[in-house]
Design a protein around this motif. Structure first.
Motif, PDB file in Angstrom:
ATOM      1  N   TYR A   1       0.816  -1.211   0.000  1.00 25.67           N
ATOM      2  CA  TYR A   1       0.000   0.000   0.000  1.00 25.67           C
ATOM      3  C   TYR A   1       0.853   1.266   0.000  1.00 25.67           C
ATOM      4  O   TYR A   1       0.322   2.363  -0.169  1.00 25.67           O
TER       5      TYR A   1
ATOM      6  N   TRP B   1       0.610   0.309  -8.468  1.00 26.51           N
ATOM      7  CA  TRP B   1      -0.711   0.896  -8.653  1.00 26.51           C
ATOM      8  C   TRP B   1      -0.801   1.632  -9.990  1.00 26.51           C
ATOM      9  O   TRP B   1       0.169   2.250 -10.444  1.00 26.51           O
TER      10      TRP B   1
ATOM     11  N   ARG C   1      -5.851   5.678  -3.690  1.00 25.19           N
ATOM     12  CA  ARG C   1      -5.307   5.126  -2.453  1.00 25.19           C
ATOM     13  C   ARG C   1      -4.897   6.232  -1.490  1.00 25.19           C
ATOM     14  O   ARG C   1      -5.174   6.166  -0.287  1.00 25.19           O
TER      15      ARG C   1
ATOM     16  N   VAL D   1     -12.187  -5.793  -1.131  1.00 28.10           N
ATOM     17  CA  VAL D   1     -11.114  -5.029  -1.765  1.00 28.10           C
ATOM     18  C   VAL D   1     -11.644  -4.433  -3.054  1.00 28.10           C
ATOM     19  O   VAL D   1     -12.490  -5.013  -3.740  1.00 28.10           O
TER      20      VAL D   1
ATOM     21  N   GLU E   1      -7.144  -2.192  -5.602  1.00 33.85           N
ATOM     22  CA  GLU E   1      -6.346  -3.017  -4.687  1.00 33.85           C
ATOM     23  C   GLU E   1      -6.038  -4.376  -5.307  1.00 33.85           C
ATOM     24  O   GLU E   1      -4.913  -4.882  -5.192  1.00 33.85           O
TER      25      GLU E   1
ATOM     26  N   TYR F   1      -2.281  -5.759  -6.100  1.00 33.70           N
ATOM     27  CA  TYR F   1      -1.783  -7.042  -5.591  1.00 33.70           C
ATOM     28  C   TYR F   1      -1.263  -7.894  -6.746  1.00 33.70           C
ATOM     29  O   TYR F   1      -0.180  -8.497  -6.650  1.00 33.70           O
TER      30      TYR F   1
ATOM     31  N   ARG G   1     -15.641  -0.977  -2.364  1.00 31.58           N
ATOM     32  CA  ARG G   1     -15.120  -1.976  -1.438  1.00 31.58           C
ATOM     33  C   ARG G   1     -16.209  -2.567  -0.540  1.00 31.58           C
ATOM     34  O   ARG G   1     -15.974  -3.597   0.095  1.00 31.58           O
TER      35      ARG G   1
END
Length: 431
Positions: free
Chosen positions: A224, A230, A238, A276, A280, A284, A416
């Motif tokens: 993060y 990202w 974020r 998520v 996100e 990941y 989310r």
């Protein structure tokens, strides 16, 4: 056909009642999040849509309460504004929905299941059963966002089978054509149509959805805090939203905890990660050296039978979902452990493609070649474009009537609160 329709309508209404009878009236009229409607709005909206489509359109009946139509038009009033509207109070909303349903069951007995395209195969009735179950899922999301003690209970899902830990991490889906979408599913919605052949390169797909334990490693590795993983829009979001972990997670005493329907508990490492956003999930996947699968890749892995070359209704075949196949229908209030439901595996051996968690894909919501909006443009057409990402496979909150191998869901990439997770894919190394 009539027996099945009546059963689906009854199942949906029983679930609606369970979601609204478990709390007092103040909880029904409160807005628990600006992202969601008050529960009482959903309750009356369900009845209003049923009246509009079945009693008025199919039955030719006069409006029962025409003055409330604008209040329950989902496109006229954003969710954040709905608490300010003169909504029906809980007792009136229940009475209205109950009266509509009684008249609909009378109409069902008298309606032919042919002639009018809306009646062919019972489509309009099936559409309404799906609509109510979709709002039941929305109301379950509201329950998750609601503060205070638990109002809902359900047994835990069965434990993972003995072979769960021995499963391969990924499975090769060979290159070749397959048929995406449907022309034969009688209650399929317009965005699932028409069936069309597409050609895909080979790819590797996770055998199961990504687990909480794996996602914790992404967090602990600074996922993060590292802009490399990202997209520009994702990194901007974020920072703005101060994302540091999945929604409802917290870190206390060196342990990850989550809040689930009013209960705080340790995060189970073997369950698929939940709550998520697309941003996100995409971050990941990049961190793991992988990517999100496209919508077409997901559907091929779920439906294509390499032996016969045909596309199945579900990963396990054409038969309706049973409790041995998938975690659906709010039987449990959580995903089952990754690797569960071997009887629901696809012909390739991919597990949990149905139920447990909605799975984000890499794809924007787009119409299929030859798409035709039906029976109204606002179901799908107004959402086509790059603003929405496609989710597939359903989740534990989705009823079987609203979940099949061709079913398409979509949402903004920032969302989310929905019951969404993901699995990852990669291209094989080329020699």
């Amino acid at each position: 056909m009539r027996e099945r329709i009546a059963a689906e309508l009854l199942a949906a209404r029983e679930r609606t009642a369970a979601l609204t009878d478990c709390v007092e009236d103040p909880d029904l009229t409160a807005q628990h999040s600006p992202l969601m409607s008050p529960l009482v709005w959903d309750l009356a909206h369900i009845g209003n849509q049923e009246e509009l489509w079945l009693l008025r359109n199919i039955g030719g009946r006069d409006p029962m309460r025409p003055e409330i139509d604008p209040l329950y038009d989902a496109f006229e009033h954003p969710r954040a504004e709905r608490p300010t509207l003169p909504l029906l109070p809980p007792h009136e909303a229940r009475a209205y929905a109950r009266e509509v349903r009684g008249r609909v069951l009378d109409l069902l007995d008298a309606s032919p299941m042919e002639g009018d395209p809306l009646l062919s195969g019972g489509f309009a009735f099936g559409m309404i059963a799906q609509h109510e179950q979709q709002h039941d899922e929305t109301m379950l999301i509201t329950h998750q966002l609601r503060s205070g003690p638990a109002a809902l209970t359900a047994p835990a899902p069965p434990p993972a089978p003995a072979d769960a830990d021995a499963l391969p991490a990924e499975i090769l889906i060979p290159a070749g054509p397959f048929t995406m979408g449907t022309d034969t599913e009688p209650w399929a919605l317009d965005n699932e149509r028409p069936a069309h052949r597409i050609e895909l390169d080979d790819f590797l797909l996770d055998t199961t959805p990504v687990r909480n334990g794996a996602y914790q490693r992404f967090i602990e590795d600074g996922g993060y805090r590292d802009e490399r993983w990202w997209t520009p829009a994702g990194w901007e979001h974020r920072i703005r939203a101060d994302l540091t972990a999945p929604l409802f997670w917290s870190r206390e005493g060196g342990q990850w905890l989550r809040r689930r329907f009013g209960v705080t508990e340790p995060v189970p490492e073997d369950e698929p990660v939940l709550h998520v956003s697309w941003y996100e999930a995409d971050a990941y996947a990049r961190w793991a050296g992988r990517r999100l699968p496209t919508e077409a890749e997901w559907e091929k892995a779920a439906r294509h039978d390499p032996v016969s070359g045909r596309s199945r209704r579900y990963p396990w075949g054409d038969g309706d979902p049973g409790p041995e196949h998938a975690n659906l229908g709010q039987r449990h209030l959580r995903p089952a452990a990754a690797g569960s439901y071997p009887a629901g595996a696809s012909p390739y051996g991919v597990r949990q493609l149905m139920g447990d968690v909605w799975e984000w894909t890499a794809s924007d919501l787009r119409p299929y070649p030859g798409f035709r909006a039906w029976p109204y443009k606002e179901y799908s057409e107004v959402f086509f474009g790059p603003e929405y990402k496609v989710l597939r496979g359903g989740c534990f909150a989705v009823a079987p009537v609203a979940c099949r191998g061709t079913f398409r869901n979509w949402d903004y990439p920032i969302r989310r609160q929905i019951f969404a997770g993901f699995r990852t894919a990669r291209d094989p190394e080329r020699g």
